[in-house]
Design an enzyme around this catalytic site. Structure first.
Site, PDB file in Angstrom:
ATOM      1  N   VAL A 162       5.563  21.336  -3.732  1.00  0.00           N
ATOM      2  CA  VAL A 162       5.653  21.161  -5.195  1.00  0.00           C
ATOM      3  C   VAL A 162       5.120  22.389  -5.942  1.00  0.00           C
ATOM      4  CG1 VAL A 162       5.056  19.698  -7.163  1.00  0.00           C
ATOM      5  CG2 VAL A 162       5.487  18.656  -4.949  1.00  0.00           C
ATOM      6  N   ASP A 212       1.941   5.077  -0.247  1.00  0.00           N
ATOM      7  CA  ASP A 212       2.398   5.936  -1.344  1.00  0.00           C
ATOM      8  C   ASP A 212       3.079   5.073  -2.425  1.00  0.00           C
ATOM      9  OD1 ASP A 212       3.246   8.831  -2.275  1.00  0.00           O
ATOM     10  OD2 ASP A 212       5.089   7.654  -2.292  1.00  0.00           O
ATOM     11  N   LYS A 230       1.916   4.202  -6.390  1.00  0.00           N
ATOM     12  CA  LYS A 230       2.827   4.378  -7.527  1.00  0.00           C
ATOM     13  C   LYS A 230       2.966   3.061  -8.300  1.00  0.00           C
ATOM     14  CE  LYS A 230       5.407   8.127  -5.309  1.00  0.00           C
ATOM     15  NZ  LYS A 230       6.466   8.416  -4.333  1.00  0.00           N
ATOM     16  N   GLY A 281      11.186  15.570  -3.257  1.00  0.00           N
ATOM     17  CA  GLY A 281      11.806  16.879  -2.990  1.00  0.00           C
ATOM     18  C   GLY A 281      11.268  17.920  -3.942  1.00  0.00           C
ATOM     19  N   GLY A 289       9.393  10.895  -8.634  1.00  0.00           N
ATOM     20  CA  GLY A 289       9.800  12.298  -8.429  1.00  0.00           C
ATOM     21  C   GLY A 289      10.435  12.891  -9.673  1.00  0.00           C
ATOM     22  N   LYS A 347      -0.108  11.245  -7.072  1.00  0.00           N
ATOM     23  CA  LYS A 347      -0.282   9.800  -7.301  1.00  0.00           C
ATOM     24  C   LYS A 347      -1.581   9.268  -6.712  1.00  0.00           C
ATOM     25  CE  LYS A 347       2.466  11.032  -4.000  1.00  0.00           C
ATOM     26  NZ  LYS A 347       3.736  11.635  -3.708  1.00  0.00           N
ATOM     27  N   VAL A 367       5.232   9.418 -10.233  1.00  0.00           N
ATOM     28  CA  VAL A 367       6.038   8.250  -9.855  1.00  0.00           C
ATOM     29  C   VAL A 367       7.512   8.579 -10.089  1.00  0.00           C
ATOM     30  CG1 VAL A 367       6.430   5.777 -10.180  1.00  0.00           C
ATOM     31  CG2 VAL A 367       4.173   6.736 -10.684  1.00  0.00           C
TER      32      VAL A 367
HETATM   33  N1  HSE Z   1       6.392  11.577  -0.258  1.00  0.00           N
HETATM   34  C1  HSE Z   1       6.828  11.102  -1.526  1.00  0.00           C
HETATM   35  C2  HSE Z   1       8.089  10.291  -1.338  1.00  0.00           C
HETATM   36  C3  HSE Z   1       7.045  12.270  -2.445  1.00  0.00           C
HETATM   37  O1  HSE Z   1       8.699  10.379  -0.254  1.00  0.00           O
HETATM   38  O2  HSE Z   1       8.487   9.549  -2.236  1.00  0.00           O
HETATM   39  C4  HSE Z   1       7.311  11.907  -3.871  1.00  0.00           C
HETATM   40  O3  HSE Z   1       6.221  11.231  -4.446  1.00  0.00           O
END
Ligand code: HSE
Length: 343
Positions: A11, A193, A197, A294, A126, A97, A124
């Site tokens: 990122v 993850d 979020k 991404g 992307g 996040k 949240v």
């Molecule tokens: N690793 C996270 C995903 C990246 O695959 O959604 C984006 O937050």
């Protein structure tokens, strides 16, 4: 406007790239150019055209740096640097996040005290412009229920397994290569993850802290080709969902693989795409959709926050430290799929 980027990974380097590729349109919208004055990373990047520093003091003490982009990830070093940046009077923009879910309320209060902002659009969904419109809807309405595909890596893996018969391990490797997965993909495939979020979305909806550690969470590690076959025979597909209902007694939230009826809008969300369906009291149903992970999609969302700061045009999307009650999952009424193996 001079910025510093902490962490030159997927990122962080993406933010530098987006600022370079879109420099003219960014400057036009921001009303000034946005320039990377420093990049901080423990590694050396001799071929990159930025001033790399290994010591945060240089950034902290430079009055020209107006915004710090925290792209290190995790909750420890990222937390220390975000805090120090705020105390030094700098705005912070982050896609992190884990940081926002764990320390949001404390950092928002600190930022307010120091007259700066902590913005997290990329945390949240992307690249989906999500936080702004989601909070915009909340200005006039009450969110009652949400369900989302919030982890791009898991959705990518499930799509590869289902549509191409790829093994779980190969699909995960490919998600890592494409820059979707976290450095340690346990958080992606284990559901944590998506859980963080979901906690961020619920904290925004309630204005209070939703402790993600209290949310029932299951990942995709145990999904097999047989599950997809069984689901298809019965008119369903499998999706990893983060879902919640907001009730008068508290929040009912669960993150897990779900059978989703084929034809339901969430059943059509493939690959690395994310989607969030939300039901609000008077607005009714809304759905957000787009690239969920991404390098460039996520970096674009970070850059949108940099433009917000330059324009001074952002609404404060925050919550307080007061906690929201998460209702125990044992009390939820739901149909479950039980898979039994012949021994
Ligand atoms: N690793 C996270 C995903 C990246 O695959 O959604 C984006 O937050």
């Amino acid at each position: 406007m001079k910025i510093a980027i902490l962490g030159y990974g997927v990122v962080g380097s993406g933010v530098a790239e987006v600022l370079k590729v879109n420099s003219a349109s960014v400057a036009k919208k921001a009303g000034e150019s946005i320039d990377v004055k420093y990049v901080s990373d423990l590694r050396d990047f001799p071929d990159e055209p930025y001033s790399f520093v290994k010591n945060f003091d240089t950034i902290e003490s430079d009055p020209e740096v107006k915004v710090v982009v925290e792209a290190i990830g995790g909750e420890t070093i990222a937390y220390d640097f975000a805090k120090r940046a705020i105390l030094a009077g700098k705005h912070v923009v982050t896609p992190n996040k884990a940081l926002i879910a764990a320390h949001g309320a404390e950092l928002f209060a600190l930022a307010e005290k120091h007259g700066v902002h902590l913005l997290f659009e990329a945390s949240v969904g992307g690249g989906i412009p999500l936080i702004r419109p989601y909070c915009g809807a909340l200005l006039t309405d009450e969110i009652q229920e949400i369900a989302g595909i919030l982890n791009g890596t898991s959705n990518y893996i499930l799509t590869q397994m289902h549509e191409n018969g790829t093994s779980y391990a190969d699909a995960l490797k490919s998600a890592q290569k494409l820059g979707y997965a976290e450095a340690d993909p346990t958080a992606d495939v284990g559901g944590f993850d998506a859980c963080r979020k979901l906690a961020i979305l619920l904290s925004l909806a309630t204005g209070k802290t939703v402790d993600y550690t209290n949310i029932e969470t299951e990942g995709i590690e145990n999904i097999s080709a047989e599950d997809f076959a069984f689901a298809a025979e019965n008119g369903y597909t499998l999706k990893h969902l983060a879902t919640a209902k907001l009730t008068a007694d508290g929040v009912q939230a669960i993150v897990a693989p779900f059978l989703v009826k084929i034809g339901h809008p969430l059943s059509t969300v493939r690959d690395v795409y994310n989607a969030l369906w939300a039901k609000a009291k008077t607005t009714g149903n809304v759905m957000f959709y787009g690239s969920g992970a991404g390098k460039l999609p996520t970096a674009s969302a970070v850059v949108s926050n940099l433009v917000d700061i330059a324009q001074n045009a952002h609404a404060p999307h925050t919550w307080t430290a007061e906690s929201v009650r998460i209702l125990p999952a044992s009390g939820y009424e739901m149909k479950k799929m039980l898979r039994v193996y012949e021994g």
